[in-house]
Design a protein around this motif. Sequence first.
Motif, short mmCIF file in Angstrom:
data_model
loop_
_atom_site.label_atom_id
_atom_site.label_comp_id
_atom_site.label_asym_id
_atom_site.label_seq_id
_atom_site.Cartn_x
_atom_site.Cartn_y
_atom_site.Cartn_z
N SER A 39 -24.08 -12.20 -5.69
CA SER A 39 -24.92 -11.33 -4.87
C SER A 39 -24.23 -10.06 -4.40
N GLN A 40 -23.00 -9.80 -4.87
CA GLN A 40 -22.28 -8.63 -4.39
C GLN A 40 -21.71 -7.83 -5.55
N SER A 41 -21.61 -6.52 -5.33
CA SER A 41 -21.06 -5.63 -6.35
C SER A 41 -19.59 -5.33 -6.08
N TYR A 42 -18.90 -6.25 -5.50
CA TYR A 42 -17.46 -6.13 -5.27
C TYR A 42 -16.84 -7.51 -5.46
N PHE A 43 -15.53 -7.54 -5.49
CA PHE A 43 -14.82 -8.82 -5.64
C PHE A 43 -13.58 -8.79 -4.78
N TYR A 44 -12.96 -9.96 -4.62
CA TYR A 44 -11.77 -10.11 -3.81
C TYR A 44 -10.59 -10.56 -4.66
N VAL A 45 -9.42 -10.05 -4.31
CA VAL A 45 -8.17 -10.53 -4.88
C VAL A 45 -7.33 -11.07 -3.73
N TYR A 46 -6.90 -12.30 -3.84
CA TYR A 46 -6.15 -12.94 -2.77
C TYR A 46 -4.69 -13.10 -3.19
N ASP A 47 -3.79 -12.64 -2.33
CA ASP A 47 -2.35 -12.77 -2.57
C ASP A 47 -1.86 -14.00 -1.83
N MET A 48 -1.43 -15.01 -2.57
CA MET A 48 -1.02 -16.28 -1.95
C MET A 48 0.30 -16.14 -1.20
N GLU A 49 1.13 -15.20 -1.61
CA GLU A 49 2.44 -15.06 -1.00
C GLU A 49 2.36 -14.49 0.41
N ILE A 50 1.52 -13.48 0.60
CA ILE A 50 1.39 -12.86 1.92
C ILE A 50 0.16 -13.39 2.67
N GLY A 51 -0.67 -14.18 1.99
CA GLY A 51 -1.84 -14.77 2.64
C GLY A 51 -2.89 -13.75 3.04
N LYS A 52 -3.22 -12.82 2.15
CA LYS A 52 -4.16 -11.75 2.48
C LYS A 52 -5.08 -11.49 1.30
N GLU A 53 -6.40 -11.29 1.61
CA GLU A 53 -7.36 -10.95 0.57
C GLU A 53 -7.66 -9.45 0.62
N THR A 54 -7.90 -8.86 -0.55
CA THR A 54 -8.20 -7.44 -0.66
C THR A 54 -9.53 -7.26 -1.37
N LYS A 55 -10.38 -6.42 -0.80
CA LYS A 55 -11.72 -6.18 -1.35
C LYS A 55 -11.71 -4.97 -2.26
#
Length: 551
Positions: free
Chosen positions: A305-321
């Motif tokens: 339902s969205q025109s974007y995606f997330y990338v999650y960095d497991m090392e720093i524990g942060k998701e980026t849109k």
Amino acid sequence: MESTCANSTPLSDKQYSKLVNRDRVLTSDLFGGDVNGPEELQQQPSSSVTIDTGEGEVKTEKKVKCLVKGVKAVEEETPDGSLDIPEAGAIRLKKKKKLNAKRKKSMVPDDPYDIHEQDITKVKRKPMWIDEEDEKIKVKDIMATMRKAPGSRGSRETSEEQYSLMLRDKYSQLIPGGTPDWADLDRKVDDAEKDEIGRMGRTTGDYLAKSTSAILPNYKLEYRKVTDLNHTSKQEGSIIKVVQFNKYLPVGLVAGKSNNTSGAASLFKVDGVDNHKIQSVKFPGFPITCGDFLDAKRFLVGSVSQSYFYVYDMEIGKETKYSCNFGQSKNTSTGAWTSKNCIVSPDEDQIVFFGKGGALYLYDPKTVTHVATLYAPGYVTSATFSDNGTKMYTYGDGGDVCVWDMVNRVCVHRFYDDGCVDGCSIAMKGNYLACGSSSGVVNVYDTSSLTSSTSPAPIKSLTRLTTSATSLAFNPSAEILATVTSYSDVHTKAIKLVHLPSFEYFQNFPFQHKGVYNPQVTSFSPHGGYLAIGTNKRTANLYRLYHYTSY
């Protein structure tokens, strides 16, 4: 016994004494202790031996055998050919007893030429560590910690006996004869056992590998259902849409959606026993429908339902849109582009999102930037890469399959999937390409013969699925093909495993009374030891395949 000996040249008293002393020294060095010399020898003995038998004197010939470091007992032969020296046996026995008594534990043996007769005494090994608290624990102390049925253990509840001693007594009763051979630290280990022990130390996975053959049997699959991959969480959504394994670490990714309003993704340590949760991330307003690992430390998730995606960095524990509309309408009801479906190449060099009207958006995983757009002739529902990532196969409306050269980013061939109306899923491994259609038929092709025709004949058509083949997956060795339909209400027919190259179904999977309910997606671990299946029951079922010994 009376005996006399003589030499051809008479010896003087001084020479005779020197000879006797030398004989004593040599005999003492050889046998240890003081040994009497030949006291009865006369200065001028004769060359024959006279034996008094009681009926007269009989002369016999003497046989003397000399050794390097001593003189052997004299053997005397009677006229009838038998030996008649009763003292000889007694002398040898006496010398042997003295040898054993005098021999000491030394680095240099008394007799260097007789090492094999040394006494080898095993030294009892000392424990590396002793817990002094064990000696203070009494049997009554342990009984007091047992809450069930207090007062029913008799004298043990008041026993002052040391608890460790009681355990040893119990062990000796259970194991007659003491320590078994395999637990003996001083035992001799052969080469076969060394190899087996070494193999155990090189793996962190389940060691219950029962198959010894290098070729997977086609009649029966040895497996066991182990703890669900997400059993410590089960908050990834009511429908599991993503199950993936990390290629570098024993880590599994489970993601899904709930009521098309939100999504969540969790990471688990894969061991088949506890499957401890490592991290969990919630994505409000982002129902997850696709996802995969980008490398050892990052994963991405996409939404229907969205025109974007997330990338999650497991090392720093942060998701980026990352937003990527490309000028298309944001109204999803009109068919605008969304991040509903995506794949990552095996070499982790490309990400491909499926857009509207056959558009394929290519991203660089390292920088997460758009690098190119490809256009297929029809709507793409599924895609897969070759093992080296240089080719891509897309599959969609009308059953058309396009073969893409991902180095030059061009379509090099196009063929029609035999008997297909609409394509649903596609997978590739080795020389096999599997295409699953909306009718449930799965056609398997040999990739070496695809480019020779626009309508190649499949080497096998699999027809066990009765509804759309929504997910396909090969195991790493291309010996198993998993076919899944998410529309079947019969749990024993929703997933089938096919043996390759015989193309025979494993009859014992799934188990008749423990099938898989509404499977959505499936995946194999990097070395084929595990099979994961995402369902619409909030669970990611995990199976241990015993033919493959590692994760």
